[in-house]
Scaffold this motif. Structure first.
Motif, PDB file in Angstrom:
ATOM      1  N   ASP A 146       2.202  -3.109   3.175  1.00 46.34           N
ATOM      2  CA  ASP A 146       0.938  -3.408   1.985  1.00 46.34           C
ATOM      3  C   ASP A 146       0.304  -4.701   1.851  1.00 46.34           C
ATOM      4  OD1 ASP A 146      -1.679  -2.364   1.511  1.00 46.34           O
ATOM      5  OD2 ASP A 146      -0.826  -1.393   0.180  1.00 46.34           O
ATOM      6  N   LEU A 147      -0.049  -5.426   3.765  1.00 46.04           N
ATOM      7  CA  LEU A 147      -0.073  -7.072   3.413  1.00 46.04           C
ATOM      8  C   LEU A 147      -0.910  -7.605   2.436  1.00 46.04           C
ATOM      9  CD1 LEU A 147      -0.005  -9.765   4.305  1.00 46.04           C
ATOM     10  CD2 LEU A 147      -2.325  -9.452   5.522  1.00 46.04           C
ATOM     11  N   ALA A 148      -2.259  -7.318   2.162  1.00 43.96           N
ATOM     12  CA  ALA A 148      -2.946  -7.449   0.657  1.00 43.96           C
ATOM     13  C   ALA A 148      -3.379  -6.671  -0.432  1.00 43.96           C
ATOM     14  CB  ALA A 148      -4.144  -8.036   1.342  1.00 43.96           C
ATOM     15  N   GLY A 149      -2.858  -5.381  -0.070  1.00 47.63           N
ATOM     16  CA  GLY A 149      -3.140  -4.605  -1.083  1.00 47.63           C
ATOM     17  C   GLY A 149      -3.806  -3.248  -0.470  1.00 47.63           C
ATOM     18  N   SER A 150      -4.352  -2.722   0.218  1.00 46.50           N
ATOM     19  CA  SER A 150      -4.902  -1.201   0.536  1.00 46.50           C
ATOM     20  C   SER A 150      -4.501  -0.055  -0.564  1.00 46.50           C
ATOM     21  CB  SER A 150      -4.895  -0.643   1.830  1.00 46.50           C
ATOM     22  OG  SER A 150      -5.279  -1.570   2.950  1.00 46.50           O
ATOM     23  N   THR A 151      -3.591   0.030  -0.754  1.00 47.78           N
ATOM     24  CA  THR A 151      -3.047   0.889  -1.363  1.00 47.78           C
ATOM     25  C   THR A 151      -2.836   0.637  -2.774  1.00 47.78           C
ATOM     26  OG1 THR A 151      -2.148   2.498   0.103  1.00 47.78           O
ATOM     27  CG2 THR A 151      -0.818   2.567  -1.833  1.00 47.78           C
ATOM     28  N   ILE A 152      -1.607  -0.561  -2.424  1.00 49.05           N
ATOM     29  CA  ILE A 152      -1.377  -1.684  -4.206  1.00 49.05           C
ATOM     30  C   ILE A 152      -2.127  -1.547  -5.349  1.00 49.05           C
ATOM     31  CG2 ILE A 152      -0.350  -3.667  -4.984  1.00 49.05           C
ATOM     32  CD1 ILE A 152       1.590  -3.374  -1.949  1.00 49.05           C
ATOM     33  N   ILE A 153      -4.027  -2.408  -4.410  1.00 50.66           N
ATOM     34  CA  ILE A 153      -4.525  -2.362  -5.394  1.00 50.66           C
ATOM     35  C   ILE A 153      -5.617  -1.435  -4.824  1.00 50.66           C
ATOM     36  CG2 ILE A 153      -6.524  -4.408  -5.695  1.00 50.66           C
ATOM     37  CD1 ILE A 153      -4.519  -6.155  -4.648  1.00 50.66           C
ATOM     38  N   LEU A 343       2.369   8.160  -1.732  1.00 50.44           N
ATOM     39  CA  LEU A 343       2.199   8.999  -2.019  1.00 50.44           C
ATOM     40  C   LEU A 343       2.813   8.590  -3.773  1.00 50.44           C
ATOM     41  CD1 LEU A 343       3.305  12.005   0.565  1.00 50.44           C
ATOM     42  CD2 LEU A 343       1.361  12.035  -1.055  1.00 50.44           C
ATOM     43  N   VAL A 344       4.443   7.949  -3.499  1.00 49.45           N
ATOM     44  CA  VAL A 344       4.429   7.481  -5.031  1.00 49.45           C
ATOM     45  C   VAL A 344       3.895   6.932  -5.140  1.00 49.45           C
ATOM     46  CG1 VAL A 344       6.560   6.065  -5.666  1.00 49.45           C
ATOM     47  CG2 VAL A 344       7.298   7.548  -4.004  1.00 49.45           C
ATOM     48  N   ILE A 345       2.768   5.736  -5.229  1.00 39.03           N
ATOM     49  CA  ILE A 345       2.065   4.658  -6.036  1.00 39.03           C
ATOM     50  C   ILE A 345       0.147   5.306  -6.559  1.00 39.03           C
ATOM     51  CG2 ILE A 345      -0.073   2.837  -5.613  1.00 39.03           C
ATOM     52  CD1 ILE A 345       2.517   2.071  -3.852  1.00 39.03           C
TER      53      ILE A 345
END
Length: 394
Positions: A146-153, A343-345
């Motif tokens: 996830d380069l820049a956060g599609s999921t993370i952000i 799923l985890v995030i």
């Protein structure tokens, strides 16, 4: 001066410039939300966005960065430039959430949630993905790209928003007892347009800066490709939504077109550095389709999201992360690994946000009272109306 020193200086400037572009997203969110909400709530929206930037950044400096990455440090650029770049990201998670609860959420409870999100919840998510990785060598260890956060952000902010809406409910009068949907029009379309384009510009730093270095020919090409692909997905998302709106509704709804662009930008964020120059057209177009379908779906479910953040950020954050697993094939990136990360995030972001917001709501109600909501939050929350010469529409 050695080549190593020159490279260090260039990378430092590159990170600071990217951070500056990302900070353009602060007024981007503020203007977009201020244009979407009714005039009686504009000052409140602007105040929330200002406080999110200030509070989230300071909380990340004092607590969040160390939890996410461990010690400050970098060999290829100033460690302070690294921090500034990462700090620019953190407020965006809460910006996504705050816009979706506009016109009924109070400022102080959102500020408290901002502290917890920026100092604990978001840093924990970063830790297991980009950061120190306390889950390493466990069954939950993630291999998601996830380069820049599609999921993370973006998805994290979307899950937090969904939790908030389930707790706080819809705006007064948005849905009738008979099940009809009452349209609440945007108050200032030029501001919505300005905000969307500021976000679009900020995305070039968001994704381009995430490449990490620009001091070799290969990295310079990769940064340029990443920004090209980012822009292409935004273009494709906007065009696809325009086509859908014209074919289905016979109206070119500008707010939907702009959200289509933002959906395309979210969807490319996970892998903008991995694709050729044509794949982002498809990814962004499908992202635009998700925006249209998502807005309709959430309204049918009576989930009131004034800015369409769930469709733009949550759905397209998920789609963008899955797209990496579909369109990129190598030993390190798999579709299963991408889905596991989502799923985890997703579970952690939703559950932790819901519990945090539920407890805050018990201590200090998130939602304004009926009289305050009818009058407009600006009077009670801020004491300043954005348009005092206008007669407020209830």
């Amino acid at each position: 001066m050695s080549m190593e020193s020159i490279s260090y200086i260039i990378n430092t400037l590159y990170a600071i410039f990217a951070m500056t572009l990302i900070i353009f997203m602060v007024p981007g969110f503020a203007m977009l939300e201020a244009g979407i909400v009714r005039t009686k709530n504009v000052t409140t929206v602007l105040t929330i966005n200002t406080l999110i930037y200030a509070i989230a950044s300071l909380a990340f400096l004092l607590f969040g960065y160390s939890l996410a990455f461990g010690d400050f440090g970098s060999e290829i650029m100033s460690k302070w430039a690294v921090f500034l770049f990462q700090m620019a990201f953190v407020g965006k998670v809460v910006n996504i959430m705050s816009g979706g609860v506009s016109e009924r959420a109070k400022i102080i409870p959102l500020a408290l949630f901002t502290i917890i999100m920026a100092s604990v919840l978001y840093p924990l998510i970063v830790n297991i993905t980009w950061g120190a990785n306390f889950l390493k060598n466990t069954i939950l260890e993630l291999s998601m790209y996830d380069l820049a956060g599609s999921t993370i952000i973006h998805s994290t902010g979307g899950w937090a928003l969904l939790a908030a809406i389930l707790i706080i409910g819809a705006r007064r009068g948005r849905y009738t007892k008979e099940g009809a949907i009452r349209v609440i029009p945007a108050s200032n379309i030029p501001l919505v347009t300005l905000g969307a384009f500021l976000l679009w510009i900020g995305w070039f730093g968001f994704n381009g800066g995430s490449v990490g270095s620009i001091t070799s020919k290969e990295n310079a090409d990769l940064v340029a490709l990443t920004i090209l692909n980012t822009n292409t997905a935004g273009l494709s998302g906007a065009i696809m939504v325009a086509i859908i709106m014209q074919l289905v509704y016979k109206k070119l709804d500008l707010t939907m077109i702009l959200n289509g662009a933002l959906g395309g930008l979210v969807s490319i964020t996970a892998g903008a550095d991995l694709y050729n120059i044509y794949t982002p057209i498809l990814i962004g177009a499908l992202g635009g389709c998700l925006v249209v379908m998502g807005v309709s779906f959430f309204d049918k479910m009576k989930i009131d999201d004034p800015v369409g953040a769930l469709s733009v950020h949550l759905l397209n954050g998920i789609w963008g992360t899955i797209a990496v697993g579909i369109f990129v094939s190598n030993d390190k990136i798999t579709l299963l690994g991408q889905i596991k990360g989502i799923l985890v995030i997703g579970v952690f972001a939703f559950v932790s946000s819901f519990v945090t917001l539920y407890l805050i709501n018990k201590i200090m109600p998130l939602r304004a009272g009926n009289d305050e909501e009818m009058q407009g939050l600006d009077v009670e929350e801020c004491g300043i109306e954005a348009y005092p010469e206008f007669k407020r529409a209830f």
